[in-house]
Design a protein around this motif. Structure first.
Motif, PDB file in Angstrom:
ATOM      1  N   THR A 131     133.670  34.831  -9.510  1.00 36.87           N
ATOM      2  CA  THR A 131     132.671  35.181  -8.507  1.00 36.87           C
ATOM      3  C   THR A 131     131.285  35.047  -9.125  1.00 36.87           C
ATOM      4  O   THR A 131     131.119  35.148 -10.341  1.00 36.87           O
ATOM      5  CB  THR A 131     132.879  36.608  -7.985  1.00 36.87           C
ATOM      6  N   VAL A 132     130.296  34.771  -8.278  1.00 36.31           N
ATOM      7  CA  VAL A 132     128.937  34.557  -8.767  1.00 36.31           C
ATOM      8  C   VAL A 132     127.986  35.550  -8.092  1.00 36.31           C
ATOM      9  O   VAL A 132     128.280  36.067  -7.013  1.00 36.31           O
ATOM     10  CB  VAL A 132     128.469  33.105  -8.509  1.00 36.31           C
ATOM     11  N   PRO A 133     126.838  35.825  -8.720  1.00 34.36           N
ATOM     12  CA  PRO A 133     125.917  36.831  -8.180  1.00 34.36           C
ATOM     13  C   PRO A 133     125.056  36.341  -7.032  1.00 34.36           C
ATOM     14  O   PRO A 133     124.296  37.118  -6.455  1.00 34.36           O
ATOM     15  CB  PRO A 133     125.052  37.195  -9.397  1.00 34.36           C
ATOM     16  N   TRP A 134     125.172  35.067  -6.689  1.00 35.89           N
ATOM     17  CA  TRP A 134     124.353  34.511  -5.606  1.00 35.89           C
ATOM     18  C   TRP A 134     125.165  34.459  -4.329  1.00 35.89           C
ATOM     19  O   TRP A 134     126.398  34.504  -4.356  1.00 35.89           O
ATOM     20  CB  TRP A 134     123.870  33.113  -6.001  1.00 35.89           C
ATOM     21  N   THR A 135     124.491  34.357  -3.188  1.00 33.27           N
ATOM     22  CA  THR A 135     125.171  34.442  -1.904  1.00 33.27           C
ATOM     23  C   THR A 135     124.887  33.238  -1.020  1.00 33.27           C
ATOM     24  O   THR A 135     123.882  32.545  -1.185  1.00 33.27           O
ATOM     25  CB  THR A 135     124.727  35.701  -1.134  1.00 33.27           C
ATOM     26  N   ARG A 136     125.777  33.024  -0.072  1.00 34.12           N
ATOM     27  CA  ARG A 136     125.523  32.123   1.040  1.00 34.12           C
ATOM     28  C   ARG A 136     124.758  32.914   2.109  1.00 34.12           C
ATOM     29  O   ARG A 136     125.051  34.091   2.340  1.00 34.12           O
ATOM     30  CB  ARG A 136     126.823  31.607   1.645  1.00 34.12           C
ATOM     31  N   ASN A 137     123.827  32.248   2.744  1.00 30.44           N
ATOM     32  CA  ASN A 137     123.058  32.889   3.810  1.00 30.44           C
ATOM     33  C   ASN A 137     123.665  32.498   5.147  1.00 30.44           C
ATOM     34  O   ASN A 137     123.509  31.370   5.607  1.00 30.44           O
ATOM     35  CB  ASN A 137     121.590  32.458   3.735  1.00 30.44           C
ATOM     36  N   GLU A 138     124.377  33.442   5.767  1.00 32.93           N
ATOM     37  CA  GLU A 138     125.048  33.138   7.023  1.00 32.93           C
ATOM     38  C   GLU A 138     124.068  32.889   8.175  1.00 32.93           C
ATOM     39  O   GLU A 138     124.456  32.408   9.241  1.00 32.93           O
ATOM     40  CB  GLU A 138     126.014  34.268   7.396  1.00 32.93           C
ATOM     41  N   ARG A 139     122.793  33.153   7.972  1.00 28.61           N
ATOM     42  CA  ARG A 139     121.781  32.895   8.998  1.00 28.61           C
ATOM     43  C   ARG A 139     120.914  31.676   8.669  1.00 28.61           C
ATOM     44  O   ARG A 139     119.955  31.383   9.375  1.00 28.61           O
ATOM     45  CB  ARG A 139     120.877  34.131   9.168  1.00 28.61           C
ATOM     46  N   ALA A 140     121.269  30.954   7.605  1.00 23.27           N
ATOM     47  CA  ALA A 140     120.482  29.786   7.210  1.00 23.27           C
ATOM     48  C   ALA A 140     120.602  28.674   8.250  1.00 23.27           C
ATOM     49  O   ALA A 140     121.621  28.544   8.938  1.00 23.27           O
ATOM     50  CB  ALA A 140     120.944  29.277   5.856  1.00 23.27           C
ATOM     51  N   ALA A 141     119.567  27.846   8.321  1.00 20.93           N
ATOM     52  CA  ALA A 141     119.599  26.705   9.235  1.00 20.93           C
ATOM     53  C   ALA A 141     120.726  25.748   8.897  1.00 20.93           C
ATOM     54  O   ALA A 141     121.242  25.038   9.774  1.00 20.93           O
ATOM     55  CB  ALA A 141     118.260  25.974   9.194  1.00 20.93           C
ATOM     56  N   THR A 142     121.125  25.708   7.637  1.00 25.62           N
ATOM     57  CA  THR A 142     122.176  24.786   7.191  1.00 25.62           C
ATOM     58  C   THR A 142     123.534  25.457   7.017  1.00 25.62           C
ATOM     59  O   THR A 142     124.454  24.850   6.473  1.00 25.62           O
ATOM     60  CB  THR A 142     121.772  24.126   5.861  1.00 25.62           C
ATOM     61  N   ALA A 143     123.683  26.696   7.462  1.00 22.00           N
ATOM     62  CA  ALA A 143     124.959  27.394   7.300  1.00 22.00           C
ATOM     63  C   ALA A 143     126.085  26.593   7.962  1.00 22.00           C
ATOM     64  O   ALA A 143     125.981  26.182   9.115  1.00 22.00           O
ATOM     65  CB  ALA A 143     124.880  28.791   7.915  1.00 22.00           C
TER      66      ALA A 143
END
Length: 282
Positions: A131-143
Motif C-alpha cells: 500500500t502507498v501513502p498517496w490516494t486516487r481522487n474519486e472526484r478528479a476530472a480524470t477519475a
C-alpha cells in the motif's frame, strides 16, 4: 524471447529508438491523451472490441472525439506483421490530442496515433503488493479514465518496489480500497469475492470486467462495493487482475502473508482459464 518493441506512428513503422513525435505534441507537453494495453495471444489481440469501447469512453471524458478505429487497425496490423508471430505479448495504442501550444489549451491539428507491440514474459505465479501513502481522487476530472498522465503510478510503483513488492495499492480520498498502478484488486472475505465499485474510482479494467462475468457464470459470488482500506488487514485472499496478469494471486500485502492462490482464487482462475480459451474477442 525477443526484447524488440515494434513501433508504428501515424502511418509508418519506425525504430523504437527513432524520433517520431513532434516536440509540441500535447501528449508530450501535458500528457493529453488516452491509451489501451491489450494482450496478444498467438498473434491475435484479446478482447479487442472491449478495449476500443473503453478507449472511446476515455477520449470522451477528455473532451476528444472518438478514435478512428481503421487507423488503429492499420497500426495493429503493421506491428503484428513486422516480425515473427508474437505468442504472448502486449499491444499498446496511444491517441494524443496532437500538436498544441505549450500549455493546457489544445490545438486543432488532429490526433496523433501510436501503436506498439512486444513479447512479454509471463508473471510469476504470485505477487507481493504494498500500500502507498498517496490516494486516487474519486472526484478528479480524470477519475476512471485511462489517460497518459501516469506520474502518480510511476512514483507509487517505485515506492512499492523499494519495499520488496512489485505492485502498489492505492486507496482513495475516502479511505476506500481503489486499485493498483496497472491492475485491479479483488479480496475474498468469508468465501465471497469483493472488489471496489467503480464509484471508488478504479479504472474499469477489461480483465476486471471479464473476471466478474466469468466468475459469476461459474457460480462464484462476486460483489462490487465500497471497501475500507482496512479490509486488506482481515481478508482471507487477495488477487489482482490485469491485461497480461489475467487472475494473479497475491501472497503478501505489506508485511501480511496470504495463501496464494487461496481456494476461492483458484476457482476464479479456473473459471477465467476455461472461458478465455473459448473466444479471443469476448
Amino acid at each position: 524471447m525477443s526484447n524488440e518493441v515494434r513501433v508504428w506512428v501515424d502511418g509508418a513503422l519506425v525504430g523504437a529508438d527513432q524520433p517520431a513525435l513532434a516536440a509540441l505534441d500535447h501528449g508530450v507537453t501535458v500528457g493529453d491523451g488516452a491509451f489501451e494495453t491489450c494482450k496478444i495471444v498467438d498473434g491475435q489481440v484479446f478482447a479487442a472490441d472491449r478495449h476500443y469501447a473503453r478507449l472511446d469512453r476515455t477520449l470522451a471524458g477528455l473532451g476528444l472525439p472518438p478514435a478512428d478505429r481503421e487507423v488503429i487497425e492499420q497500426g495493429v496490423a503493421a506491428v503484428l506483421g513486422a516480425g515473427p508471430t508474437i505468442g504472448f505479448g502486449r499491444l499498446r495504442y496511444t491517441i494524443t490530442a496532437g500538436l498544441g501550444p505549450l500549455g493546457s489549451d489544445r490545438g486543432d491539428s488532429g490526433m496523433t496515433y501510436i501503436v506498439t507491440a512486444a513479447e512479454v514474459p509471463p508473471f510469476a505465479p504470485s505477487v507481493a503488493v504494498a500500500t502507498v501513502p498517496w490516494t486516487r481522487n474519486e472526484r478528479a476530472a480524470t477519475a476512471g479514465l485511462k489517460t497518459t498522465s501516469y506520474a502518480d503510478n510511476v512514483i507509487a510503483l517505485a515506492h512499492a518496489k523499494a519495499r520488496g513488492a512489485s505492485e502498489a495499492i492505492f486507496g482513495n480520498n475516502r479511505d476506500e480500497l481503489c486499485e493498483a498502478t496497472g491492475s485491479n484488486i479483488f479480496v475474498v472475505v468469508d468465501g465471497v469475492v469483493r472488489t471496489p465499485a467503480l464509484s471508488s474510482a478504479p479504472l474499469a479494467g477489461i480483465t476486471r470486467e471479464l473476471t466478474i462475468e466469468w466468475a459469476r457464470a461459474a457460480g462464484i459470488e462476486v460483489v462490487e462495493e465500497a471497501l475500507p482500506m482496512s479490509v486488506l488487514e482481515t481478508c482471507d485472499e487477495v488477487f489482482l487482475t490485469g491485461t497480461t496478469r489475467d487472475v494473479h494471486p497475491v501472497h503478501r500485502v505489506d508485511d501480511r502473508e496470504l495463501p496464494a492462490p487461496g481456494p476461492v482464487t483458484t476457482r476464479v482462475q479456473q473459471a477465467w482459464a476455461a472461458a478465455s480459451a473459448t473466444e479471443i474477442n469476448p
